[in-house]
Structure formats: C-alpha cells, structure tokens
Scaffold this motif. Structure first.
Motif, PDB file in Angstrom:
ATOM      1  N   GLY A 169       6.649  13.496  -1.823  1.00  0.00           N
ATOM      2  CA  GLY A 169       5.219  13.349  -2.065  1.00  0.00           C
ATOM      3  C   GLY A 169       4.834  13.427  -3.518  1.00  0.00           C
ATOM      4  N   GLU A 177       0.832  -1.228  -6.711  1.00  0.00           N
ATOM      5  CA  GLU A 177       1.655  -0.241  -6.004  1.00  0.00           C
ATOM      6  C   GLU A 177       1.631   1.103  -6.729  1.00  0.00           C
ATOM      7  OE1 GLU A 177       6.278   0.487  -4.548  1.00  0.00           O
ATOM      8  OE2 GLU A 177       5.580  -1.565  -4.934  1.00  0.00           O
ATOM      9  N   ARG A 197       7.572   5.258   2.380  1.00  0.00           N
ATOM     10  CA  ARG A 197       8.266   6.246   1.550  1.00  0.00           C
ATOM     11  C   ARG A 197       9.107   7.181   2.409  1.00  0.00           C
ATOM     12  NH1 ARG A 197       8.064   3.689  -3.212  1.00  0.00           N
ATOM     13  NH2 ARG A 197       6.040   2.647  -3.317  1.00  0.00           N
ATOM     14  N   ASN A 219      -1.786   2.743  -6.219  1.00  0.00           N
ATOM     15  CA  ASN A 219      -1.914   3.298  -4.873  1.00  0.00           C
ATOM     16  C   ASN A 219      -1.147   4.609  -4.744  1.00  0.00           C
ATOM     17  OD1 ASN A 219      -3.551   1.201  -3.998  1.00  0.00           O
ATOM     18  ND2 ASN A 219      -1.846  -0.013  -3.196  1.00  0.00           N
ATOM     19  N   LEU A 220       0.040   4.653  -5.331  1.00  0.00           N
ATOM     20  CA  LEU A 220       0.813   5.895  -5.307  1.00  0.00           C
ATOM     21  C   LEU A 220       0.054   7.017  -6.009  1.00  0.00           C
ATOM     22  CD1 LEU A 220       4.359   4.423  -6.017  1.00  0.00           C
ATOM     23  CD2 LEU A 220       3.723   5.700  -3.966  1.00  0.00           C
ATOM     24  N   TYR A 221      -0.493   6.699  -7.160  1.00  0.00           N
ATOM     25  CA  TYR A 221      -1.252   7.695  -7.926  1.00  0.00           C
ATOM     26  C   TYR A 221      -2.465   8.188  -7.134  1.00  0.00           C
ATOM     27  CZ  TYR A 221      -3.960   9.666 -11.819  1.00  0.00           C
ATOM     28  OH  TYR A 221      -4.676  10.502 -12.632  1.00  0.00           O
ATOM     29  N   ASN A 222      -3.161   7.259  -6.503  1.00  0.00           N
ATOM     30  CA  ASN A 222      -4.336   7.637  -5.699  1.00  0.00           C
ATOM     31  C   ASN A 222      -3.944   8.460  -4.473  1.00  0.00           C
ATOM     32  OD1 ASN A 222      -6.050   6.329  -7.473  1.00  0.00           O
ATOM     33  ND2 ASN A 222      -6.074   4.417  -6.308  1.00  0.00           N
ATOM     34  N   ASP A 223      -2.695   8.282  -4.014  1.00  0.00           N
ATOM     35  CA  ASP A 223      -2.198   9.041  -2.869  1.00  0.00           C
ATOM     36  C   ASP A 223      -1.629  10.398  -3.272  1.00  0.00           C
ATOM     37  OD1 ASP A 223      -2.934   7.105  -1.055  1.00  0.00           O
ATOM     38  OD2 ASP A 223      -0.956   6.160  -0.985  1.00  0.00           O
ATOM     39  N   GLY A 224      -1.705  10.721  -4.563  1.00  0.00           N
ATOM     40  CA  GLY A 224      -1.275  12.039  -5.009  1.00  0.00           C
ATOM     41  C   GLY A 224       0.083  12.099  -5.657  1.00  0.00           C
ATOM     42  N   TYR A 225       0.774  10.963  -5.767  1.00  0.00           N
ATOM     43  CA  TYR A 225       2.070  10.965  -6.454  1.00  0.00           C
ATOM     44  C   TYR A 225       1.856  11.180  -7.948  1.00  0.00           C
ATOM     45  CZ  TYR A 225       4.587   9.416  -2.293  1.00  0.00           C
ATOM     46  OH  TYR A 225       5.147   9.346  -1.047  1.00  0.00           O
ATOM     47  N   SER A 272      10.296  11.268   1.390  1.00  0.00           N
ATOM     48  CA  SER A 272       9.616  11.479   0.123  1.00  0.00           C
ATOM     49  C   SER A 272       9.215  12.935  -0.051  1.00  0.00           C
ATOM     50  CB  SER A 272       8.366  10.598   0.057  1.00  0.00           C
ATOM     51  OG  SER A 272       7.573  10.931  -1.056  1.00  0.00           O
TER      52      SER A 272
END
Length: 471
Positions: A173, A211, A168, A214-220, A171
């Motif tokens: 974030g 994908e 990213r 994973n983004l959601y779990n990473d805080g997106y 980004s």
C-alpha cells in the motif's frame, strides 16, 4: 554457499517467488494463483495478468488448493531460474492429477524457447503465453478448457498494456511498480531479453502520468518506473507534437506530489544523460539512487559482451554521477567468468568495483543462454570451479564495500519512508532511504505505513542500517 549467495541477491530484486494477495475470495466463483520469478518487470507483468483475469471473473488467491488456474511467470536470465521453474511445474503436475479440471500455464520469458518441451515433451502445462500476448488470455483459457493446448508467444512492436490498470498484488500500500516501456534494443551478447521480450517501445506518457497520479491519490507514497532500459524512453505525442524523454517524464512524475517518491530501474550506462542527473538533483522527491550495471571491468570483455562502452568510459560516468549527485547511491550487476575471461580481466572487474564503491551488487557467474549472441559466437570456456572462485572473490569484495558504505552513514540522519514491520522483529519497523538503503528502527507510537520519519543511524550490518527515530 554460492547457491545461497545467488538466492539472496535474487531476493533483493523483490524476491524469487510471489503469490497474490487475496482479493475478496468469497466474491469470486473462480480463482487464480500466480508465482513470479526474476526481475521487477515480471512482477509488474503479473499485475497486468491479474487485471485481465479479474475482468474475466477470476479472483486472486494465495491458496493454490482452491485455484482453477495456476500461472508461473518465468525468467530466462539464468539457468538456475529455469531449473526452479521446471521443479515448480512438476509440483503443479502432481496437483493436476488430483484435480483434473485445474489448468496450469507458463507466462513470460521462457514461453517461446521452451513451449514445445513444456506442452508436448514433458506435458507440464496447458497454456504457454508470451509477455506480449496477455490480452489473449481469455481466449486461451477457453481453448485450454476444451482439452486443447493453448499457445500464443507472438512478440509485438507496439504492445505496452497502457490502458490496463494493474491489480496491485501483495502490495504494502506504499510502493508500486509502473512500467514505462517494454522490450530492449541493446543486443548484449549474454542476454536473452531482446529475444524473449522483443524490440523496445515506449508507453504513452499520458497513461504513465495517469497511473502514477491514481496511485498517489490512493495513498501510495512511492513509484518505481520500470523498463529494461528506462533511459532510452522516448515518446512523441502526436496530438501536441510534444517529445517526452526519460528526463522530462521523470520531472512530470516528480511534480505529481512533493511527498511522492520516485525511483527508476534499470539504467544502461550508455544512455543515462546529464539531463537526467540534473533533474534528479533538482527534485528532492526523486530518489538519489541509480542501478548502473557494469557487468565486467575489462574493456576487452565488455567488447565481447557488446556493452558499447569501455572501462574508462564507465568510470567517467561514475565520476559524473558523483559530481552532480554527491550523495547518490550506486549499485551494479556483475558477471564472473564470461567467455575467454582471463585473470587480468577478473582483476579489472575487482578494481572497477573498488573505484565505483558500489553500495550493493547483483553478482552471478556466467550462464550460457541458448539463442544469445554469445552462445552462437563464443565458447563457454571458463571451468565452473573457476567461475565459482571468481564469483566468491567478487562477493567478498562487495561485502566489504557494502559494509564500508554503511559505516560512512553512522551518525547521519535520513528521511525514511516507513514500509511496515521488520521481518525479524515486529516491534521494529523498516523503510528505505533515498539512496535505497534499508533502515530498521524501533517503531514510535502512532507511526503508520507511508509516513515519513527522520531516522538517525546508530549502527549497521553489511546489509542494513540500524537507527532510531529523531523527535
């Protein structure tokens, strides 16, 4: 003035130039620098390229002075974009003279058409890589390091980069692009995309959902599903025989988390279905915004453009969107001065803008693209001064429509996803409503990126809503 207008609206498409966010520069012995131009797909592709290069030991940098590789991800949609790219390559050529080991490459849509000019005639680059050939970058870099010119512009019928996790770049974030398909089967006569990006193919649904998860779990908190024509997304899972349409994919992504906003772009008017509209209405976290390019308001010109719909059909589609999604924001693409366009055709475009009440539009005068159907079939016969005058009328009308749309929001309260400080005043923050309108507001204490806040609109400009956070 018109050059400024075109630049402003390019910037609404995520900006005209892009350099990556540093990824622990000290960790890498070799570095790459990349700039992207054009549509959101190009920016998403640059994140694929970054992932491939990182696996080869290259770290991203904003400082081209320390870069071992410089790439420019190109756009061929308009002549102005190509002029910008050529100017940047000339700048990079001067840098190469001072640093003989530096490699410069062109990626993306201009690769096939201009590879000979870039490599041999003008000697501007060492590598030319088409949008379906990014996996071959490691070998191409090795080849270029020996002094050979490295080229791969082959298009693919099945490449989707589904297994590559994008890096990213730059980004915030909060928001991220997720490509769900590549290429285009719509042979619009003015458009070069089918020739530069190849035939349409849909990415497997499992990798898209993984994908996004994973983004959601990473805080997106927001994903934008990308494709040249997202509504024609179609995937069949051979293991389960499940058929996934765009409507069902949209629903699956929305179900990842109720606080994950979902956007998509772009929709071809002929393909967006009632099923998609009903799914949008069903889920609050699917943003109520559709980019619905009209290109022209004249049925005669639309036929020449091979858009496969008439003026009346498009207006009926707008009516259907308003019926199912009364609060939906709608934007458009509009071309002034297409081949043989008459005063009456131009007036039809102005009137369909009035009818559709677009919140914003991306507006250009026609620029003939070599190799397109229009270039082969029609004469580019509208004088430049006429194109510019008609474009200015379109821009002026859209300015009024945008302001009127914003005035209707005065006194309303919107849920806004906080994206970060406003560019003009760091004491103010900005975010977007579900309808994709930018709202600027004084930052309350404790607000963080990715937080949702209720903002009441108290004022507006032509382009921006102004408000305050409600307790």
């Amino acid at each position: 003035m018109l050059d400024l207008i075109n630049k402003v609206h390019d910037e609404n498409r995520q900006g005209e130039a892009f350099a990556p966010f540093p990824v622990d520069e000290n960790h890498y012995k070799k570095h790459f620098y990349i700039e992207s131009y054009g549509c959101s797909m190009n920016f998403a592709d640059s994140e694929i390229v970054a992932s491939i290069l990182q696996d080869q030991g290259f770290g991203a940098t904003r400082n081209m002075e320390i870069a071992d590789l410089i790439f420019i991800n190109t756009c061929s949609i308009r002549e102005k974009a190509e002029q910008t790219v050529r100017k940047r390559l000339t700048d990079f050529k001067k840098l190469k003279r001072a640093r003989p080991g530096l490699l410069v490459g062109v990626l993306g849509c201009m690769a096939e058409r201009l590879k000979a000019k870039f490599l041999e005639e003008e000697k501007l680059v060492d590598m030319v890589v088409g949008p379906d050939a990014y996996r071959t970058l490691p070998g191409l870099i090795e080849e270029a390091e020996t002094g050979q010119k490295a080229v791969n512009v082959l298009l693919s019928r099945d490449e989707t980069y589904a297994d590559i996790a994008p890096v990213r770049l730059d980004s915030n974030g909060v928001s991220a692009f997720v490509s769900i398909m590549r290429g285009c089967n719509n042979m619009c006569s003015f458009c070069v995309v089918p020739f530069t990006r190849g035939r349409e193919r849909s990415r497997d649904a499992e990798s898209i959902l993984a994908e996004c998860t994973n983004l959601y779990n990473d805080g997106y908190k927001e994903v934008t599903l990308l494709g040249q024509n997202v509504d024609s997304y179609y995937y069949v899972n051979e293991r389960s025989d499940e058929t996934v349409t765009f409507a069902s994919l949209l629903e699956k992504v929305a179900q990842i988390g109720s606080d994950l906003r979902v956007r998509f772009s772009t929709s071809h008017p002929k393909d967006i279905t009632d099923e998609v509209l009903h799914i949008m209405a069903k889920y609050e976290n699917i943003c109520k915004y559709i980019h619905l390019p009209v290109q022209s308001g004249s049925s005669r010109v639309l036929q020449l453009m091979n858009r496969t719909y008439t003026r009346e059909w498009y207006m009926a589609k707008v009516d259907r969107i308003r019926e199912i999604l009364p609060d939906c924001g709608i934007s458009s693409d509009i071309i002034a001065g297409f081949c043989t366009e008459t005063v009456e055709d131009h007036e039809d475009t102005l009137s369909i803008m009035e009818y559709s009440r677009y919140d914003l539009s991306y507006m250009f005068f026609y620029s003939e693209r070599p190799g397109t159907l229009a270039a082969r079939r029609y004469q580019d016969d509208i004088p430049l001064e006429v194109k510019k005058r008609r474009l200015q009328e379109i821009v002026d009308l859209q300015g009024r429509l945008s302001r009127e749309s914003n005035l209707l929001d005065l006194g309303k309260t919107f849920t806004v996803l906080a994206e970060g400080p406003s560019k003009k005043n760091p004491a103010d923050w900005m975010g977007r409503s579900s309808q994709n309108k930018v709202i600027v507001f004084p930052k309350p204490e404790g607000l963080k990126k990715g937080d949702y806040v209720k903002v009441k609109v108290t004022d507006c400009t032509q382009a921006t809503l102004l408000g305050r956070v409600e307790e």
